[in-house]
Motif scaffolding. Structure first.
Motif, PDB file in Angstrom:
ATOM      1  N   TRP A   1       0.837  -1.213   0.000  1.00  0.00           N
ATOM      2  CA  TRP A   1       0.000   0.000   0.000  1.00  0.00           C
ATOM      3  C   TRP A   1       0.867   1.257   0.000  1.00  0.00           C
ATOM      4  O   TRP A   1       0.594   2.212  -0.722  1.00  0.00           O
ATOM      5  CB  TRP A   1      -0.912  -0.063   1.231  1.00  0.00           C
ATOM      6  CG  TRP A   1      -1.576   1.208   1.609  1.00  0.00           C
ATOM      7  CD1 TRP A   1      -2.678   1.766   1.029  1.00  0.00           C
ATOM      8  CD2 TRP A   1      -1.196   2.096   2.669  1.00  0.00           C
ATOM      9  NE1 TRP A   1      -3.003   2.942   1.668  1.00  0.00           N
ATOM     10  CE2 TRP A   1      -2.109   3.165   2.677  1.00  0.00           C
ATOM     11  CE3 TRP A   1      -0.167   2.083   3.625  1.00  0.00           C
ATOM     12  CZ2 TRP A   1      -2.023   4.218   3.590  1.00  0.00           C
ATOM     13  CZ3 TRP A   1      -0.079   3.115   4.533  1.00  0.00           C
ATOM     14  CH2 TRP A   1      -1.003   4.171   4.506  1.00  0.00           C
TER      15      TRP A   1
ATOM     16  N   ARG B   1       0.097   4.138  -2.863  1.00  0.00           N
ATOM     17  CA  ARG B   1      -0.876   5.207  -2.546  1.00  0.00           C
ATOM     18  C   ARG B   1      -0.526   6.477  -3.309  1.00  0.00           C
ATOM     19  O   ARG B   1       0.589   6.623  -3.807  1.00  0.00           O
ATOM     20  CB  ARG B   1      -0.979   5.423  -1.042  1.00  0.00           C
ATOM     21  CG  ARG B   1       0.259   5.960  -0.386  1.00  0.00           C
ATOM     22  CD  ARG B   1       0.183   5.829   1.120  1.00  0.00           C
ATOM     23  NE  ARG B   1      -0.966   6.509   1.667  1.00  0.00           N
ATOM     24  CZ  ARG B   1      -0.905   7.549   2.511  1.00  0.00           C
ATOM     25  NH1 ARG B   1       0.249   8.036   2.895  1.00  0.00           N
ATOM     26  NH2 ARG B   1      -2.003   8.102   2.974  1.00  0.00           N
TER      27      ARG B   1
ATOM     28  N   VAL C   1      -6.369   0.019  -2.893  1.00  0.00           N
ATOM     29  CA  VAL C   1      -5.591   1.087  -2.240  1.00  0.00           C
ATOM     30  C   VAL C   1      -6.557   2.060  -1.563  1.00  0.00           C
ATOM     31  O   VAL C   1      -6.372   2.455  -0.407  1.00  0.00           O
ATOM     32  CB  VAL C   1      -4.682   1.813  -3.257  1.00  0.00           C
ATOM     33  CG1 VAL C   1      -4.015   3.029  -2.624  1.00  0.00           C
ATOM     34  CG2 VAL C   1      -3.631   0.861  -3.803  1.00  0.00           C
TER      35      VAL C   1
END
Ligand SMILES: NC(=O)c1ccc[n+]([C@@H]2O[C@H](COP(=O)([O-])OP(=O)(O)OC[C@H]3O[C@@H](n4cnc5c(N)ncnc54)[C@H](OP(=O)(O)O)[C@@H]3O)[C@@H](O)[C@H]2O)c1
Length: 301
Positions: free
Chosen positions: A256, A260, A292
């Motif tokens: 992640w 992001r 995400v």
């Protein structure tokens, strides 16, 4: 990702550290993160991590230096063994010069790629610090300068201080879970939303250290640090997305971080080649944008 080498040469014996570096290199990782005080608090002198990397570079032949990006940090090394961070060498012109020369000697190289100020030094004018750091860039002792553990206010001040070479990156504490606002993390400073927006505005590369919260996302023997809690929404998102991509929860956090919108480079601590493998698999797995976003929402629920 950057490979965190904080305990190399202390809690992680040199042969094991070499195995981690070798495995990371074989996988394609090329960014080693150290500091000139790792790890004085772990029965070390503060020399061990840099010396371990220096020995690994030497063991791999002359060409290896140019294959990797070397980042070290200065400013938070105690003046004498036995002292703590309150007696740090700091960031005066003279202290910067001494610390860099010592780091280059321990790393056995003629320059580093990224030189961070490790913690803020309120006793030295920013003009002096930035001027001394800029001189190092001009002399080729570091390719770029960066900072770590700055509050938004101090980062703003630093960026407003005229300097031949401004900071290009910021390394702060960051993970998926956020601590309660009242948590005392000192000397660590979080990459919070305010700091993160400043980085976007000023085009600074963000790096996040301690992303795995020492393994707490996956290991029963590692409780979450004080001030952190895992809510049901975050727990469900990490587990379900992990199941979908065959990642554990810590791996989902790393994956992640690199996907992001406000991208950052995780500085991942490792002590075994298996942990290197796990981190590498995580950062090379592409989460789709809706996952995400799901993680982003669940983080604040
Ligand atoms: N700028 C700064 O002020 C600052 C401060 C702190 C750290 N750092 C940098 O950030 C790096 C990482 O920091 P950190 O060690 O606090 O971070 P971390 O990444 O949150 O934790 C690393 C620890 O998590 C455990 N771990 C790693 N992979 C795992 C896996 N796949 N499954 C379960 N557990 C796993 C390991 O513990 P065991 O080794 O016990 O197995 C490892 O040492 C440091 O090495 C350093 O380079 C910078």
């Amino acid at each position: 990702m950057a490979l965190g080498t904080m305990y190399f040469g202390t809690q992680v014996p040199r042969n094991q550290a070499f195995a981690c570096l070798n495995h990371a290199y074989e996988l394609g990782a090329r960014f080693w993160d150290t500091a000139n005080n790792y790890a004085f608090w772990a029965n070390g002198t503060g020399n061990e991590s840099e010396e371990t990397i220096g020995a690994w570079l030497a063991a791999n032949g002359t060409g290896m230096r140019d294959e990797v990006t070397l980042a070290t940090k200065i400013g938070a090394r105690p003046r004498s063994l036995g002292d703590g961070l309150d007696a740090s060498m700091g960031l005066s012109r003279r202290a910067i010069r001494t610390q860099v020369q010592d780091s280059l000697r321990r790393l056995d190289v003629d320059h580093v790629d990224v030189l961070y100020t490790h913690i803020d030094d309120a006793n030295t004018a920013l003009e002096e610090t930035l001027d001394a750091l800029s001189q190092l860039v001009d002399e080729g002792l570091t390719r770029t300068i960066a900072s770590s553990n700055l509050t938004a206010a101090r980062l703003t001040e630093a960026l407003e201080t005229p300097s031949a070479h401004p900071y290009t990156a910021l390394q702060q504490r960051f993970s998926y879970l956020e601590p309660a606002p009242s948590t005392d993390l000192s000397p660590h400073v979080l990459l919070d939303d305010e700091v993160s927006s400043l980085c976007s505005e000023l085009n600074l590369t963000r790096l996040g250290y301690s992303p795995l919260l020492s393994g707490a996302y996956t290991r029963a023997d590692r409780p979450l640090p004080e001030g952190y809690e895992m809510g049901p929404a975050a727990s469900a998102a990490l587990t379900e997305i992990g199941n979908k991509y065959r990642l554990d929860r810590g791996q989902v956090v790393l994956s992640w971080m690199v996907r992001r919108r406000e991208k950052l480079i995780p500085v991942v601590g490792v002590s075994t080649p298996e942990q290197v493998q796990s981190a590498w698999e995580a950062v090379t797995t592409t989460l789709n944008s809706s996952d995400v976003e799901w993680l982003e929402r669940a983080r604040h629920e």
